[in-house]
Design an enzyme around this catalytic site. Sequence first.
Site, PDB file in Angstrom:
ATOM      1  N   LYS A 180     -29.105  39.800 -49.088  1.00  0.00           N
ATOM      2  CA  LYS A 180     -29.803  40.347 -47.906  1.00  0.00           C
ATOM      3  C   LYS A 180     -29.219  41.688 -47.452  1.00  0.00           C
ATOM      4  CE  LYS A 180     -31.741  36.071 -46.118  1.00  0.00           C
ATOM      5  NZ  LYS A 180     -31.856  35.110 -45.024  1.00  0.00           N
ATOM      6  N   ASP A 201     -36.607  36.940 -40.756  1.00  0.00           N
ATOM      7  CA  ASP A 201     -35.812  35.805 -40.259  1.00  0.00           C
ATOM      8  C   ASP A 201     -35.766  35.860 -38.740  1.00  0.00           C
ATOM      9  OD1 ASP A 201     -35.090  34.645 -42.719  1.00  0.00           O
ATOM     10  OD2 ASP A 201     -33.395  36.008 -42.978  1.00  0.00           O
ATOM     11  N   GLY A 247     -22.142  29.787 -34.750  1.00  0.00           N
ATOM     12  CA  GLY A 247     -22.386  30.304 -36.092  1.00  0.00           C
ATOM     13  C   GLY A 247     -22.722  31.787 -36.043  1.00  0.00           C
ATOM     14  N   ALA A 248     -21.967  32.566 -36.811  1.00  0.00           N
ATOM     15  CA  ALA A 248     -22.135  34.034 -36.790  1.00  0.00           C
ATOM     16  C   ALA A 248     -22.335  34.582 -38.195  1.00  0.00           C
ATOM     17  CB  ALA A 248     -20.915  34.674 -36.123  1.00  0.00           C
ATOM     18  N   ALA A 276     -27.767  33.647 -40.829  1.00  0.00           N
ATOM     19  CA  ALA A 276     -28.800  33.123 -39.921  1.00  0.00           C
ATOM     20  C   ALA A 276     -28.463  33.496 -38.481  1.00  0.00           C
ATOM     21  CB  ALA A 276     -28.914  31.608 -40.072  1.00  0.00           C
ATOM     22  N   TYR A 314     -32.934  23.076 -41.515  1.00  0.00           N
ATOM     23  CA  TYR A 314     -34.218  22.368 -41.572  1.00  0.00           C
ATOM     24  C   TYR A 314     -34.310  21.428 -42.766  1.00  0.00           C
ATOM     25  CZ  TYR A 314     -35.650  25.930 -44.970  1.00  0.00           C
ATOM     26  OH  TYR A 314     -35.726  26.756 -46.061  1.00  0.00           O
TER      27      TYR A 314
HETATM   28  P1  NAD Z   1     -23.384  31.608 -43.499  1.00  0.00           P
HETATM   29  O1  NAD Z   1     -22.426  30.984 -44.448  1.00  0.00           O
HETATM   30  O2  NAD Z   1     -23.750  33.041 -43.641  1.00  0.00           O
HETATM   31  O3  NAD Z   1     -22.820  31.439 -42.000  1.00  0.00           O
HETATM   32  C1  NAD Z   1     -22.437  30.211 -41.457  1.00  0.00           C
HETATM   33  C2  NAD Z   1     -21.398  30.469 -40.361  1.00  0.00           C
HETATM   34  O4  NAD Z   1     -21.117  29.226 -39.712  1.00  0.00           O
HETATM   35  C3  NAD Z   1     -20.057  31.008 -40.881  1.00  0.00           C
HETATM   36  O5  NAD Z   1     -19.715  32.172 -40.148  1.00  0.00           O
HETATM   37  C4  NAD Z   1     -19.087  29.854 -40.637  1.00  0.00           C
HETATM   38  O6  NAD Z   1     -17.766  30.292 -40.350  1.00  0.00           O
HETATM   39  C5  NAD Z   1     -19.722  29.161 -39.457  1.00  0.00           C
HETATM   40  N1  NAD Z   1     -19.353  27.755 -39.293  1.00  0.00           N
HETATM   41  C6  NAD Z   1     -19.325  26.795 -40.251  1.00  0.00           C
HETATM   42  N2  NAD Z   1     -18.997  25.613 -39.699  1.00  0.00           N
HETATM   43  C7  NAD Z   1     -18.813  25.826 -38.377  1.00  0.00           C
HETATM   44  C8  NAD Z   1     -18.476  24.983 -37.285  1.00  0.00           C
HETATM   45  N3  NAD Z   1     -18.264  23.660 -37.457  1.00  0.00           N
HETATM   46  N4  NAD Z   1     -18.388  25.536 -36.057  1.00  0.00           N
HETATM   47  C9  NAD Z   1     -18.582  26.861 -35.876  1.00  0.00           C
HETATM   48  N5  NAD Z   1     -18.919  27.714 -36.882  1.00  0.00           N
HETATM   49  C10 NAD Z   1     -19.035  27.195 -38.113  1.00  0.00           C
HETATM   50  O7  NAD Z   1     -24.677  30.686 -43.524  1.00  0.00           O
HETATM   51  P2  NAD Z   1     -26.129  31.093 -43.007  1.00  0.00           P
HETATM   52  O8  NAD Z   1     -26.829  31.866 -44.060  1.00  0.00           O
HETATM   53  O9  NAD Z   1     -25.983  31.693 -41.662  1.00  0.00           O
HETATM   54  O10 NAD Z   1     -26.849  29.679 -42.941  1.00  0.00           O
HETATM   55  C11 NAD Z   1     -26.491  28.710 -41.968  1.00  0.00           C
HETATM   56  C12 NAD Z   1     -27.527  27.596 -41.997  1.00  0.00           C
HETATM   57  O11 NAD Z   1     -28.765  28.113 -41.562  1.00  0.00           O
HETATM   58  C13 NAD Z   1     -27.781  26.997 -43.376  1.00  0.00           C
HETATM   59  O12 NAD Z   1     -27.886  25.605 -43.250  1.00  0.00           O
HETATM   60  C14 NAD Z   1     -29.122  27.559 -43.767  1.00  0.00           C
HETATM   61  O13 NAD Z   1     -29.838  26.686 -44.599  1.00  0.00           O
HETATM   62  C15 NAD Z   1     -29.793  27.677 -42.422  1.00  0.00           C
HETATM   63  N6  NAD Z   1     -30.866  28.681 -42.381  1.00  0.00           N
HETATM   64  C16 NAD Z   1     -32.067  28.309 -41.874  1.00  0.00           C
HETATM   65  C17 NAD Z   1     -33.090  29.224 -41.790  1.00  0.00           C
HETATM   66  C18 NAD Z   1     -34.420  28.809 -41.258  1.00  0.00           C
HETATM   67  O14 NAD Z   1     -35.382  29.543 -41.502  1.00  0.00           O
HETATM   68  N7  NAD Z   1     -34.517  27.732 -40.495  1.00  0.00           N
HETATM   69  C19 NAD Z   1     -32.894  30.545 -42.222  1.00  0.00           C
HETATM   70  C20 NAD Z   1     -31.636  30.906 -42.714  1.00  0.00           C
HETATM   71  C21 NAD Z   1     -30.627  29.960 -42.789  1.00  0.00           C
END
Ligand code: NAD
Length: 304
Positions: free
Chosen positions: A74, A110, A137-138, A141, A231
């Site tokens: 991305k 997104d 979460g940072a 997403a 999801y």
């Molecule tokens: P990513 O790895 O880029 O980021 C995840 C973040 O969460 C990291 O910064 C990590 O340090 C943090 N984290 C992990 N466990 C934690 C906790 N217990 N407490 C606090 N922070 C924590 O991942 P992403 O790409 O952001 O994806 C995250 C989720 O979102 C995935 O499950 C993905 O499938 C979902 N997602 C959904 C959609 C949608 O359209 N609904 C779109 C994108 C991603």
Amino acid sequence: MSASPFRVALLGEGVGASLTPAMHEQEGRLLGLDYHYDVVDVAGAATSDADLGRLLRDLRREGHRGVNVTHPFKQRVIAHLDRLDDDAARLGAVNLVRFTEAGATGHNTDWTGFRSSLRSAPGGPLEGGLATVLQVGAGGAGAATAYALLDLGASTLGVHDVDGERARALVERCAALFPAATVRVASADDALWASADGVVHATPVGMDHHPGPSFDPDRLRADAWVAEVVYRPLLTELVVRTRASGRRALDGSGMAAGQAVDSLRLLTGREPDAARVRAHLVELLARETAPGDARRVPGATARG
Ligand code: NAD
């Protein structure tokens, strides 16, 4: 059906089980197009920037009108584009590349998908208020959800992440983009947990390889809402426990369907039926979950 096939692709790592192709193809066809959505699943770390550029050129040469781009491309894809729309440039992330005569343009659906999910939820965050929001979460997403929350007018946004550096980086970026808002890092025992209007959950916790909710919804204000991004499964433990506590919880299907709807609109110039796309996604998700079992089908990924 139109005469020439309308071709789109998804490019990313581990995207073989993505539900995005099914959403696009069904809706594209219902819009009267001979719509084909291909999946290009590559090993991300082994894909050099030169490989990525070549893949994009090949997809364009083969006649694809655009490409949805997902993890881990991305950000990396930006170097290969001719232009970005304003929001993708501000976000620094692209999940849709559109090929036109003018070149390759990057977009980010997104954040608009998440914004739509908040806007369309009956009795959801916009009605309940989103002046003060805590986001957990940072990552990728989280960057999109934070941007949407601030675009919608959140005046205070706290960002909590187990990786403090990631939280700080997102806070700095958002604070610069939305100077009128208060954006700050939130600790594990921050006062925002008990005072926020709502909490956005944007970590992988809740997927079957990351079981359990990342926080207890009973910590939140009694009238707080929760918006989940995971999801697969649709009903994460966080969604189930939040609803059981009497609080409102949006599941992650709204964002996932919303990004597909917005991508389809940008690609085809036609207006998809957002409710129909969401219902299709929910039906696909229900099929992969056994009755009474909130776990997703092993091997399925939530990417793309
Ligand atoms: P990513 O790895 O880029 O980021 C995840 C973040 O969460 C990291 O910064 C990590 O340090 C943090 N984290 C992990 N466990 C934690 C906790 N217990 N407490 C606090 N922070 C924590 O991942 P992403 O790409 O952001 O994806 C995250 C989720 O979102 C995935 O499950 C993905 O499938 C979902 N997602 C959904 C959609 C949608 O359209 N609904 C779109 C994108 C991603």
